[in-house]
Write a protein that holds these residues in place. Structure first.
Motif, PDB file in Angstrom:
ATOM      1  N   VAL A  97      -6.342  -1.586   2.341  1.00  0.00           N
ATOM      2  CA  VAL A  97      -5.350  -0.884   3.148  1.00  0.00           C
ATOM      3  C   VAL A  97      -4.467  -1.811   3.977  1.00  0.00           C
ATOM      4  CG1 VAL A  97      -6.945  -0.486   5.086  1.00  0.00           C
ATOM      5  CG2 VAL A  97      -5.031   1.103   4.683  1.00  0.00           C
ATOM      6  N   THR A 117       0.856   8.064  -0.702  1.00  0.00           N
ATOM      7  CA  THR A 117       0.959   8.677   0.619  1.00  0.00           C
ATOM      8  C   THR A 117       1.052  10.188   0.457  1.00  0.00           C
ATOM      9  OG1 THR A 117       2.111   8.552   2.760  1.00  0.00           O
ATOM     10  CG2 THR A 117       3.488   8.553   0.764  1.00  0.00           C
ATOM     11  N   ALA A 166      -2.102  11.858   6.906  1.00  0.00           N
ATOM     12  CA  ALA A 166      -1.395  10.689   7.431  1.00  0.00           C
ATOM     13  C   ALA A 166      -0.027  11.094   7.961  1.00  0.00           C
ATOM     14  CB  ALA A 166      -1.249   9.633   6.345  1.00  0.00           C
ATOM     15  N   ARG A 186      -1.692  -3.620   1.559  1.00  0.00           N
ATOM     16  CA  ARG A 186      -0.887  -2.860   0.604  1.00  0.00           C
ATOM     17  C   ARG A 186       0.598  -3.190   0.677  1.00  0.00           C
ATOM     18  NH1 ARG A 186      -4.015   3.004   1.201  1.00  0.00           N
ATOM     19  NH2 ARG A 186      -5.951   2.270   0.198  1.00  0.00           N
ATOM     20  N   LYS A 203       0.555   6.277   7.223  1.00  0.00           N
ATOM     21  CA  LYS A 203       0.713   5.343   6.109  1.00  0.00           C
ATOM     22  C   LYS A 203       2.176   4.933   6.038  1.00  0.00           C
ATOM     23  CE  LYS A 203      -3.137   6.979   3.264  1.00  0.00           C
ATOM     24  NZ  LYS A 203      -3.529   7.548   1.954  1.00  0.00           N
ATOM     25  N   PRO A 204       2.448   3.614   6.051  1.00  0.00           N
ATOM     26  CA  PRO A 204       1.506   2.512   6.114  1.00  0.00           C
ATOM     27  C   PRO A 204       0.749   2.509   7.446  1.00  0.00           C
ATOM     28  CG  PRO A 204       3.747   1.726   5.700  1.00  0.00           C
ATOM     29  CD  PRO A 204       3.850   3.149   6.037  1.00  0.00           C
ATOM     30  N   ILE A 205      -0.497   2.084   7.387  1.00  0.00           N
ATOM     31  CA  ILE A 205      -1.320   2.048   8.582  1.00  0.00           C
ATOM     32  C   ILE A 205      -0.800   0.969   9.533  1.00  0.00           C
ATOM     33  CG2 ILE A 205      -3.004   0.324   7.791  1.00  0.00           C
ATOM     34  CD1 ILE A 205      -5.161   2.350   8.908  1.00  0.00           C
ATOM     35  N   GLU A 262       4.090   0.266  -0.930  1.00  0.00           N
ATOM     36  CA  GLU A 262       2.676  -0.056  -0.804  1.00  0.00           C
ATOM     37  C   GLU A 262       2.013  -0.031  -2.174  1.00  0.00           C
ATOM     38  OE1 GLU A 262       0.449   0.980   3.046  1.00  0.00           O
ATOM     39  OE2 GLU A 262       1.450   2.860   2.462  1.00  0.00           O
TER      40      GLU A 262
END
Length: 334
Positions: free
Chosen positions: A138, A101, A253, A141, A209-211, A133
């Motif tokens: 993606v 990240t 992000a 993760r 992130k995390p998405i 992650e």
């Protein structure tokens, strides 16, 4: 209709440095009695001198409010003397897998080689905070990292481990399997899914992130937050980036939610008839897990509409330009 919250806490916050720190820190400090401050700066907060300087900078930026910055060290290999010296000044250490990240290039490359530092942390009572992650696909993760949490929780049963900004139903399932596992969840992961980010035109200010994940994952997170799960704490992961870093190729992000957190949480909990649980979610659980005693503040929200600014300086906030039904109408500091 009004709502009062006592000493709200944000257990995962990015404040940056320099002009950005001066811009965003007061927006968190005006509404929150304290926050866990992330160490992934450039260079990272990974030594006592850097820790002292950054703590002083955060206190300077928030001096107009009774705000407790709960500082963290960037995870690396430390000796016992360094950790003993740092312990009175930190709430925990933040582990980033290398490159996973923003500003994590100096993170952990070999998760199998960190046991000696974790053993010291367990001995000294220093919590481990983890960006959990992998480097896989993606959407997978977080799920791929869950076995690491499981292994660490078993290997170090007296180590408090916090799964930061969880996004999946599977993470919630794991949370209930180990007494030393805890978690934070963000506002934006309670409100959006991946479809909001990329289902139509790409929304760069929702990219994080995390998405954001699937609707079923969001539903599980919502259910846990609304019932004030006793091991789940609020942590915004508010992460400001200037406009030219967000509306650009290689979009940075991070979701900048600090100015709208409490109004949107009040709306969310009210819409689900769960307002009595908001105090626990946004303060009481964190106090219990970490044993902190933040400044005494009372934040009053009312069901009175207001419109979110399009920008704060050069940073676009979450839900910019929208009219929200709740707002903070009074802040009382003891």
């Amino acid at each position: 209709m009004q709502l009062q919250l006592t000493s709200p806490l944000d257990m995962h916050l990015h404040l940056r440095e320099g002009a950005m720190l001066d811009l965003v820190a007061p927006l968190s400090a005006r509404d929150f009695a304290g926050a866990v401050v992330m160490p992934n700066l450039v260079p990272p907060v990974d030594n006592l001198e850097r820790l002292a300087a950054y703590t002083a900078a955060v206190r300077q930026a928030t001096q107009d409010h009774p705000f407790a910055p709960y500082m963290t060290l960037f995870f690396r290999e430390y000796d016992q003397a360094t950790l003993e010296a740092a312990r009175p000044h930190i709430i925990g250490m933040k582990l980033y897998p290398e490159g996973v990240t923003t500003n994590s290039a100096g993170g952990v490359r070999d998760l199998a080689a960190i046991a000696p530092t974790l053993e010291l942390m367990q001995h000294l009572g220093i919590p481990l905070l983890v960006h959990g992650e992998s480097h896989g696909f993606v959407l997978d993760r977080e799920a791929e990292f869950l076995p690491v949490y499981d292994r660490l929780a078993r290997q170090f049963p007296r180590l408090t481990i916090v799964m930061e900004h969880i996004t999946t139903a599977a993470a919630l399932d794991l949370l209930d399997q180990h007494p030393n596992l805890y978690a934070t969840v963000t506002l934006h992961h309670l409100l959006i899914t991946l479809d909001d980010v990329a289902g139509g035109l790409l929304q760069p200010h929702l990219f994080c992130k995390p998405i954001a994940k699937r609707p079923e994952d969001r539903a599980a997170l919502r259910a846990a937050a609304l019932r004030a799960h006793p091991k789940l704490m609020f942590g915004s992961d508010s992460a400001p980036h200037p406009l030219n870093r967000k509306e650009a190729a290689g979009c940075a992000a991070g979701v900048f939610s600090a100015p709208v957190i409490l109004p949107l949480l009040a709306e969310f909990f009210a819409d689900h008839d769960a307002l009595p649980h908001l105090q626990t979610f946004v303060s009481d659980t964190a106090r219990s897990v970490y044993g902190v005693n933040p400044p005494q503040t009372t934040i009053t929200l009312a069901r009175e509409p207001w419109t979110v600014p399009e920008a704060y300086g050069n940073v676009v906030p979450f839900y910019a330009g929208r009219t929200l039904p709740w707002q903070v109408v009074e802040r009382a500091y003891a």
